[in-house]
Design a protein around this motif. Structure first.
Motif, mmCIF file in Angstrom:
data_model
loop_
_atom_site.group_PDB
_atom_site.id
_atom_site.type_symbol
_atom_site.label_atom_id
_atom_site.label_comp_id
_atom_site.label_asym_id
_atom_site.label_seq_id
_atom_site.Cartn_x
_atom_site.Cartn_y
_atom_site.Cartn_z
ATOM 1 N N LYS A 103 -20.493 9.098 28.225
ATOM 2 C CA LYS A 103 -19.507 10.094 28.634
ATOM 3 C C LYS A 103 -18.435 10.265 27.559
ATOM 4 O O LYS A 103 -18.074 11.392 27.202
ATOM 5 C CB LYS A 103 -18.853 9.658 29.951
ATOM 6 C CG LYS A 103 -17.791 10.634 30.453
ATOM 7 C CD LYS A 103 -17.029 10.062 31.636
ATOM 8 C CE LYS A 103 -16.098 8.941 31.196
ATOM 9 N NZ LYS A 103 -15.209 8.461 32.283
ATOM 10 N N SER A 106 -19.715 12.138 24.530
ATOM 11 C CA SER A 106 -19.848 13.565 24.825
ATOM 12 C C SER A 106 -18.491 14.257 24.764
ATOM 13 O O SER A 106 -18.357 15.343 24.188
ATOM 14 C CB SER A 106 -20.473 13.737 26.215
ATOM 15 O OG SER A 106 -20.522 15.098 26.568
ATOM 16 N N ASN A 109 -17.383 14.584 21.125
ATOM 17 C CA ASN A 109 -18.081 15.675 20.425
ATOM 18 C C ASN A 109 -17.460 17.025 20.768
ATOM 19 O O ASN A 109 -17.298 17.885 19.892
ATOM 20 C CB ASN A 109 -19.564 15.671 20.792
ATOM 21 C CG ASN A 109 -20.309 14.486 20.186
ATOM 22 O OD1 ASN A 109 -19.902 13.958 19.159
ATOM 23 N ND2 ASN A 109 -21.379 14.061 20.815
#
Length: 294
Positions: A103, A106, A109
């Protein structure tokens, strides 16, 4: 006979002990293997956590550098940097398990992609600001309607802006100016050609502020073409000893929530070159941008 029975019993005991020994060895091997697996997974997740934290620290440093340059995008950059700081705090509290690390990676990113887009836009604004600073050192001032020619000063020296209470000050963000060709059907077609343009669309955002005074607000928008002419209504309003010539005024009903403002400025025979758009709250310039027509 008794010796045979004793021998048989001894063998049985030895067999049972052998089975127990083998079982114990298998159990010990399995436990040792499981411990090593857990240790490996913990080391891996901790390494991932350290890597993500290092990446987030670098991302924050990039934002800190950009914010220190004090461009017109500073507010947007601060908001994104605060998201990075918040994610760093959450990551620091996490146990670093596989699910949470996926998580956090992500989210990192996504923040990194936002940073790249904002840095590209910020570099463009820095270039424009350097050009404006080198060519313009004041705003357009019209001394009177009776004069044959308007005396125009382009730009506004930001040192003229008065410092107000930060907590109650309204912030104007995301100012944009685009040229359009208006079809008879009402359809608007964006263009960067001066010969095709017959209207300019000016838009900006007034940020939410729960402690600011609510009510009707008036913003004065000043559009200056490449020949130093003020476009639009060319009306003049005075604030103390300062006269401001503006292209149009827009009234906003502010209720402490984010407000999107968009106005269309009709025109014709637009000149080629760079245009400057300034937004004023009374006599203070609160936002600015520029665009070019070929």
């Amino acid at each position: 006979m008794e010796n045979q029975k004793s021998s048989s019993s001894l063998k049985a005991v030895i067999a049972v002990l052998a089975v127990l020994l083998v079982g114990s060895l298998v159990y010990i091997f399995k436990v040792t293997s499981d411990v090593k697996t857990v240790e490996t997974e913990l080391k891996s997740t901790m390494t991932e956590k350290e890597t993500v934290m290092k990446d987030l620290q670098e991302l924050k440093a990039t934002y800190d550098t950009a914010i220190s340059e004090n461009t017109s995008m500073s507010d947007e950059l601060i908001l994104e940097r605060d998201k990075v700081v918040g994610l760093m705090a959450d990551l620091n509290k996490s146990k670093g398990d596989v699910a949470s690390m996926a998580k956090y990676k992500s989210q990192f990113n996504a923040l990194q992609n936002n940073m790249k887009a904002l840095m590209t836009e910020n570099e463009g604004l820095k270039t424009e600001n350097k050009m404006v600073t080198s060519q313009r050192d004041s705003t357009v001032v019209v001394l009177g309607e009776s004069k044959k020619y308007n005396e125009v000063l382009v730009g506004q020296n930001e040192e003229l802006a008065k410092v107000v209470e930060k907590g109650s000050k309204l912030t104007v963000l995301n100012i944009k100016a685009l040229a359009y060709k208006m079809r008879s059907s009402g359809k608007q077609i964006e263009t960067d050609k001066a010969s095709r343009a017959d209207a300019l669309k000016i838009s900006f955002t007034i940020a939410e502020n729960q402690i600011a005074n609510s009510g009707d607000k008036t913003y004065y928008v000043q559009v200056i073409d490449s020949k130093n002419n003020v476009l639009g209504e060319k009306k003049t309003v005075s604030f103390g000893d300062k006269d401001l010539t503006y292209s149009f005024a827009t009234n906003v009903k502010y209720e402490n929530k984010t407000v999107q403002v968009s106005e269309v400025l009709p025109g014709k025979d637009f000149a080629q070159g760079t245009y400057f758009v300034n937004v004023f709250d009374k006599g203070e310039m609160v936002s600015k941008t520029s665009f070019t027509l070929k």
